[in-house]
Design an enzyme around this catalytic site. Structure first.
Site, PDB file in Angstrom:
ATOM      1  N   GLY A 291      14.102   2.209   8.215  1.00 61.62           N
ATOM      2  CA  GLY A 291      12.955   1.569   7.824  1.00 61.62           C
ATOM      3  C   GLY A 291      13.534   0.748   6.512  1.00 61.62           C
ATOM      4  O   GLY A 291      14.042   1.264   5.758  1.00 61.62           O
TER       5      GLY A 291
ATOM      6  N   GLY B 190      11.638  -1.690   4.404  1.00 63.68           N
ATOM      7  CA  GLY B 190      10.672  -2.030   3.573  1.00 63.68           C
ATOM      8  C   GLY B 190      11.136  -1.796   2.325  1.00 63.68           C
ATOM      9  O   GLY B 190      12.271  -1.662   2.122  1.00 63.68           O
TER      10      GLY B 190
ATOM     11  N   HIS C 119      -9.576  -0.450   2.572  1.00 60.96           N
ATOM     12  CA  HIS C 119      -9.732  -1.622   1.576  1.00 60.96           C
ATOM     13  C   HIS C 119     -11.140  -2.117   1.603  1.00 60.96           C
ATOM     14  O   HIS C 119     -11.443  -2.600   2.560  1.00 60.96           O
ATOM     15  CB  HIS C 119      -8.699  -2.524   1.639  1.00 60.96           C
ATOM     16  CG  HIS C 119      -8.554  -3.355   0.604  1.00 60.96           C
ATOM     17  ND1 HIS C 119      -9.148  -4.448   0.023  1.00 60.96           N
ATOM     18  CD2 HIS C 119      -7.392  -3.399  -0.400  1.00 60.96           C
ATOM     19  CE1 HIS C 119      -8.830  -4.955  -0.998  1.00 60.96           C
ATOM     20  NE2 HIS C 119      -7.529  -4.347  -1.550  1.00 60.96           N
TER      21      HIS C 119
ATOM     22  N   ARG D  47     -11.088   1.517  -4.863  1.00 60.80           N
ATOM     23  CA  ARG D  47     -11.235   1.070  -3.698  1.00 60.80           C
ATOM     24  C   ARG D  47     -12.080   1.665  -2.949  1.00 60.80           C
ATOM     25  O   ARG D  47     -13.080   1.350  -1.920  1.00 60.80           O
ATOM     26  CB  ARG D  47      -9.790   0.942  -2.728  1.00 60.80           C
ATOM     27  CG  ARG D  47      -8.894  -0.225  -3.457  1.00 60.80           C
ATOM     28  CD  ARG D  47      -7.851  -0.272  -3.008  1.00 60.80           C
ATOM     29  NE  ARG D  47      -7.038  -1.351  -3.386  1.00 60.80           N
ATOM     30  CZ  ARG D  47      -5.882  -1.784  -3.058  1.00 60.80           C
ATOM     31  NH1 ARG D  47      -5.081  -0.890  -2.579  1.00 60.80           N
ATOM     32  NH2 ARG D  47      -5.279  -2.791  -3.689  1.00 60.80           N
TER      33      ARG D  47
ATOM     34  N   HIS E   3      -6.656   0.514   5.627  1.00 65.31           N
ATOM     35  CA  HIS E   3      -5.484  -0.454   5.008  1.00 65.31           C
ATOM     36  C   HIS E   3      -4.319   0.543   4.386  1.00 65.31           C
ATOM     37  O   HIS E   3      -3.142  -0.119   4.524  1.00 65.31           O
ATOM     38  CB  HIS E   3      -6.123  -0.614   3.370  1.00 65.31           C
ATOM     39  CG  HIS E   3      -5.133  -1.409   2.371  1.00 65.31           C
ATOM     40  ND1 HIS E   3      -4.681  -2.675   2.878  1.00 65.31           N
ATOM     41  CD2 HIS E   3      -4.683  -1.253   1.289  1.00 65.31           C
ATOM     42  CE1 HIS E   3      -3.866  -3.111   1.910  1.00 65.31           C
ATOM     43  NE2 HIS E   3      -3.922  -2.230   0.604  1.00 65.31           N
TER      44      HIS E   3
END
Lengths: 594, 216, 250
Positions: free
Chosen positions: A10, A12, A236, A297, A364
């Site tokens: 990964g 990210g 979200h 949220r 989300h």
């Protein structure tokens, strides 16, 4: 001394941070990613990153950041590691600043901070409204430097299939598939760090990117890596509905003063701008006077659902409310929010500087994820570490806005050195693992591919996926009712059964995206059950998990972490205590001061 | 990137030299050449006097080679090399800049051929002693006349676009606003030179001297 | 009842890098707010051509679907665009989809853009920090500089600027506007500026900034509205100054 080798899966934020830390320690890294790492989902994070730098002189402290995070997460997060994260956050901002992130500045040349949900302080550093993109690029650039200097080797366009685990239950590498040649190969390593992100695809449409399927987490789960708090899914409050994706409209729009409202008369057909103030219902401001539009949220999402489904006040009867930034000066909007307003304009052809945006909640983020310990991101399987959205440690029952980026970087930064330490201390590394361990795993994965490609089934994987998304979104997001959850589980099992009769419309051996998708889908179905069963069991309401039949938080029975285990091909749920050593429990209310 | 025996920036320097020679000295010479030829618009005698003056400068042969022939050969030759390495796509992307890119290549080639012919007829055949009468004679041929018109317009256009390119590519006009101004400047230069060039050719063709009242 | 509205999509397909391309046409049911990605997903769910022939789903790159990851760039009706933000109602039909032509095709609409990432390596595309340990705050920066740099930092490496550039082709490996603009970004940063010379030097190598011929297509095609022509001009100035000053006084 033996030179260990570490794999990061990964690319990210978390994966890149882990990679940098490992490379910095002088250990070579193999970095695996489905997409070129610069295209990872972290680019979608918009609003900012939290750190209590107290740059606005409001008396903010890391303790207050810690308290907001625990309180916002409804006391489900283990406290000691969250505290460490909040203490580390200002240093993380400094580091990113040094790496060249183009954060917005004050006239004095310092970093600017804005307000975000669930706090009363200006604590969120930001780079326009594309903070995630800017952060990811900064780390991507650092990794590119390590790559140019031969400390990192990238394997982009490779999908993770499984971990290679030896007879002693120790991870010795991974098995991955090249998405072009479709070749299945194993790669030895002394430790593997998983930073495989979100699981949005399980809900069909979400704010997540295409690659966020949770497939890697699910594959690991089926190999004995525990999965925690799966039922905690963040929806979200403000996203732009779309058939392919629900595009996020960042909390920063509200952080900069955006207001959420509906016409008091849902039959009002006037253009939003021409509805006078007195005929608008600013329901968040009215219901939560202290935090107003910046409630966490889960609260905002439930409020919007209440407006639309119970009060029947959605705009013209539709499932939508207004998110209004038209009162903010255009110059401010362009300087601080351009990135997100541009998305709205591009995909809807309407200028949100002039006309209020129509938004609705969307799946989300997953607070739950791979179980890791409270010290150094290690999972319950030796040699496997996890960081970022794919693990469960930092956000409890609800994540605060702008805390995800900081948890990714903190977690990745912690996992890297931990994996190095573990790998260096191994008596016997991957080099002494027998070749048959790797070969057996490779064969097992090859056989899975063959099983998918060969049969002449009847079921289209995309159709199964769409149905999965529909049932998960309907029953396992904002409002959860036990009989619906049971029905959802029945439906998922039916889909699993149909998955056994899958028909791949593409059986070629080159760049077969259908095959890869089918593999991911099988994993998604299992993780979907983990989420659904976790939700079914938890008879209380906490953070994002809301059951109208059990509307209160139940600390006596449910102040505990759900820990899912895979035993003999079945999902088993167990529970463990939550660390509340620092901040005592208190009721979570945003309609009054805490 | 292939390893080359030369310094890595050789390609860069050659390209920059190409760009520079287009303005100095080739562009500058074009300015001078149009200026001296516009004496034809005054009178045949004035033109011949001006020609004689230029034909009798000291070190003429060195000046011609160093400041005109060699730079022009280089600019033209390297320009063709550049053309061959590009691949126009104006049909897919019919934007103004892209049109200019494409036309710059064709006008460059026309101008190069035209200047070669022009040198041959006016410099080589006349042994560097070309007179008004020589030019007038040549232009009795309708093909020569037509080529003359095409040549001066192509050269003028190429210079105009070249100025725009030069200002952008040397970063002298860096902002969007400055580049727009540079484009306007290039357009004015291209148009003015085309007009003056056409007038000069008309002067020889029609024996037309609009400024002859200066000398009457 | 009137016939249901259809979307006609023609796709240039190619089974692999070295095989001949061919075209297939699809007829899809029209829905409001469709984009090109939705069309490709419809085909994946029912891979049958317009004339009823069974076929394979289309290979293409996509990820974020909100024009920030740079994956789904392709030629749509002959123009370089991002598929996610290409709304069907704004496109002329039949919609023609082709892979980018300046990058090697992997399969169908998916291409290999590794060249761009390699180029970023070539120009030292990073801020060289000493380490990730705590070294205090970064350098201060005037808001004015940040406001200039931020738009440059939004480059998504989609490759559109290379695709439309006449100077990028098989004969000429021009590095492209995106990379030049990234160099400008790194050179603007106070720490990055300490190493500006090396990056500029890299820009003067073969395939470097000199290959820009000012067609200015890049700036028109850029989906993120990055001022690429300003970056090219700015870096051109920095480059010749460095070349001249380096030669004159070392």
């Amino acid at each position: 001394m033996r030179q260990p080798r570490i794999i990061v899966v990964g690319g990210g934020l978390a994966g890149l941070m882990a990679t940098i830390r490992v490379a910095e320690a002088g250990v070579p890294v193999d970095l695996f990613s489905i997409v070129p790492v610069k295209r990872s989902h972290s680019v979608c994070a918009q609003g900012g990153i939290n750190a209590a730098k107290n740059q606005k002189g409001e008396g903010d402290t890391t303790w207050k950041h810690f308290d907001d995070t625990i309180y916002g997460g409804d006391f489900l997060a283990n406290q000691s590691l969250v505290k460490r994260m909040c203490e580390a956050a200002p240093g993380i901002i400094d580091l990113l600043d040094r790496m060249g992130v183009m954060f917005n500045r004050t006239p004095e040349g310092l970093l600017d901070y804005r307000r975000f949900g669930g706090t009363l302080y200006h604590r969120t550093a930001f780079a326009g409204a594309t903070t995630g993109q800017q952060l990811l690029y900064a780390l991507d650039e650092q990794v590119r430097r390590h790559e140019a200097e031969d400390r990192v080797k990238k394997y982009e366009g490779q999908t993770f299939l499984s971990a290679v685990i030896d007879e002693g239950g120790v991870c010795r590498g991974i098995c991955a598939m090249d998405l072009r040649s479709m070749e299945v190969k194993t790669y030895p390593a002394d430790a593997v760090i998983f930073c495989t992100g979100g699981i949005g695809a399980i809900f069909g449409r979400s704010t997540n990117s295409v690659v966020c399927t949770g497939s890697a987490q699910s594959a690991l789960f089926q190999q004995g890596v525990d999965y925690a708090n799966g039922e905690f899914i963040q929806v979200h409050p403000t996203a732009i509905p779309g058939e392919d994706k629900l595009r996020l409209m960042s909390e920063s729009a509200r952080g900069e003063g955006g207001r959420v409202w509906v016409p008091k008369n849902p039959a009002d057909t006037r253009a939003a701008q021409s509805i006078p103030d007195g005929e608008r219902f600013y329901f968040l401001e009215e219901w939560y006077p202290k935090y107003g539009n910046l409630v966490p949220r889960d609260i905002a999402t439930r409020a919007i659902h209440r407006i639309v489904y119970q009060e029947k006040l959605g705009i013209r009867g539709q499932a939508a409310v207004y998110l209004d930034v038209t009162h903010i000066p255009k110059e401010t909007l362009d300087r601080k929010l351009e990135g997100i307003l541009e998305i709205y304009e591009k995909f809807l052809g309407v200028d949100p500087r002039v006309e209020p945006m129509k938004v609705f909640p969307a799946m989300h983020y997953t607070m739950g994820g791979i179980w890791v310990n409270a010290e150094d991101q290690a999972t319950n399987v030796s040699g496997i570490y996890a960081a970022g959205e794919c693990e469960y440690q930092y956000h409890g029952a609800n994540r605060l806005g702008a805390n995800s980026l900081v948890s990714c970087i903190f977690g990745g930064g912690l996992a890297g050195p931990a994996a190095v330490k573990y790998a260096r201390n191994l008596e016997k590394g991957a080099e002494s693992t027998s070749a048959s361990v790797y070969e057996n795993e490779r064969k097992r994965q090859e056989e899975k591919n063959q099983a998918l490609i060969l049969p002449d089934g009847t079921e289209n994987p995309v159709a199964i996926w769409r149905e999965l998304g529909e049932v998960m979104t309907e029953h396992v997001t904002v409002t959860r009712i036990n009989k619906d959850l049971e029905a959802a589980d029945v439906k998922i099992r039916e889909l699993q059964e149909r998955y056994g009769r899958i028909n791949l419309s593409d059986r070629t051996k080159w760049s077969n995206q259908t095959l890869n998708f089918a593999r991911e889908l099988g994993n998604m179905l299992i993780l979907a059950r983990v989420i659904t069963l976790g939700a079914l069991q938890r008879d209380e309401s906490r953070g994002a998990h809301y059951k109208p039949d059990f509307p209160e938080r139940d600390d006596a029975n449910w102040l505990k972490t759900t820990r899912a285990k895979w035993l003999n091909g079945e999902i088993h749920l167990s529970y463990e205590a939550v660390d509340i050593s620092q901040i005592p429990l208190r009721a979570r209310r945003y309609d009054a001061a805490k | 990137m292939s390893a080359t025996a030369t310094r890595p920036e050789t390609d860069y320097l050659l390209r920059k030299l190409h760009s520079l020679t287009g303005i100095i000295p080739v562009g500058a010479f074009l300015v001078e050449h149009f200026w001296s030829n516009s004496y034809a618009l005054v009178s045949q005698a004035q033109y011949d006097a001006k020609s004689q003056e230029l034909q009798t400068i000291p070190f003429r042969i060195f000046v011609e080679w160093a400041f005109i022939f060699l730079p022009m050969l280089y600019h033209g030759g390297y320009g063709i090399y550049i053309w061959l390495r590009g691949k126009a796509n104006v049909s897919a992307y019919p934007w103004v800049g892209n049109w200019l890119y494409t036309t710059q290549r064709y006008t460059g080639l026309i101008a190069f051929a035209y200047i070669g012919w022009h040198l041959y007829t006016e410099r080589w055949l006349t042994h560097g002693r070309s007179t008004y009468a020589d030019v007038e004679n040549l232009l009795r041929n309708p093909y020569a006349l037509a080529f003359m018109f095409v040549g001066v317009v192509a050269s003028s256009f190429h210079l105009g676009v070249g100025i725009w390119n030069f200002l952008c590519k040397w970063g002298l006009a860096a902002t969007v606003k400055a580049q727009r101004a540079a484009g306007a400047l290039g357009a004015v230069v291209g148009f003015t030179f085309s007009l003056v060039g056409v007038l000069i050719v008309c002067s020889f063709w029609l024996n037309w001297h609009p400024f002859d009242f200066y000398v009457k | 009842m009137a016939e249901a509205k259809q979307v006609i999509v023609r796709i240039k397909r190619q089974a692999g890098p070295k095989v001949a391309p061919y075209w297939e046409e699809f007829a899809l049911p029209w829905r409001p707010a469709m984009n090109v990605i939705i069309c490709l997903r419809d085909i994946a769910e029912n891979p049958v051509t317009r004339d009823g022939k069974k076929t394979t789903p289309i290979s293409y790159d996509s990820n974020c679907l909100e024009e920030v990851c740079g994956s789904c760039a392709m030629l749509i009706n002959g123009r370089a665009r991002m598929a996610c933000s290409a709304l069907v109602d704004k496109l002329e039909q039949p919609i023609r989809l082709e892979p980018f032509s300046k990058f090697p095709v992997v399969r169908d609409l998916a291409v290999d853009r590794q060249f761009m990432f390699e180029s970023l390596k070539r120009v030292n595309g990073w801020i060289p920090i000493d380490g990730t340990y705590d070294l205090g705050e970064g350098p201060r920066m005037a808001p004015e500089i940040q406001e200039k740099a931020y738009p440059l930092s939004r480059c998504i490496s989609c490759g559109s600027c290379l695709e439309v550039c006449p100077q990028v082709n098989d004969n000429n490996q021009f590095i492209g506007a995106a990379i030049v603009s990234q160099v400008r970004l790194f050179n603007m940063h106070p720490t990055g500026a300490m190493h500006a010379k090396e990056r500029i030097q890299a820009l003067m190598e073969p395939g470097g900034i000199q290959d820009c011929a000012n067609a200015q297509n890049c700036v028109k095609a850029c989906p993120k509205d990055i001022p690429l022509t300003e970056s090219l001009a700015e870096m051109n100035r920095q480059a010749w100054k460095q070349a001249l000053v380096g030669w004159l006084i070392g």
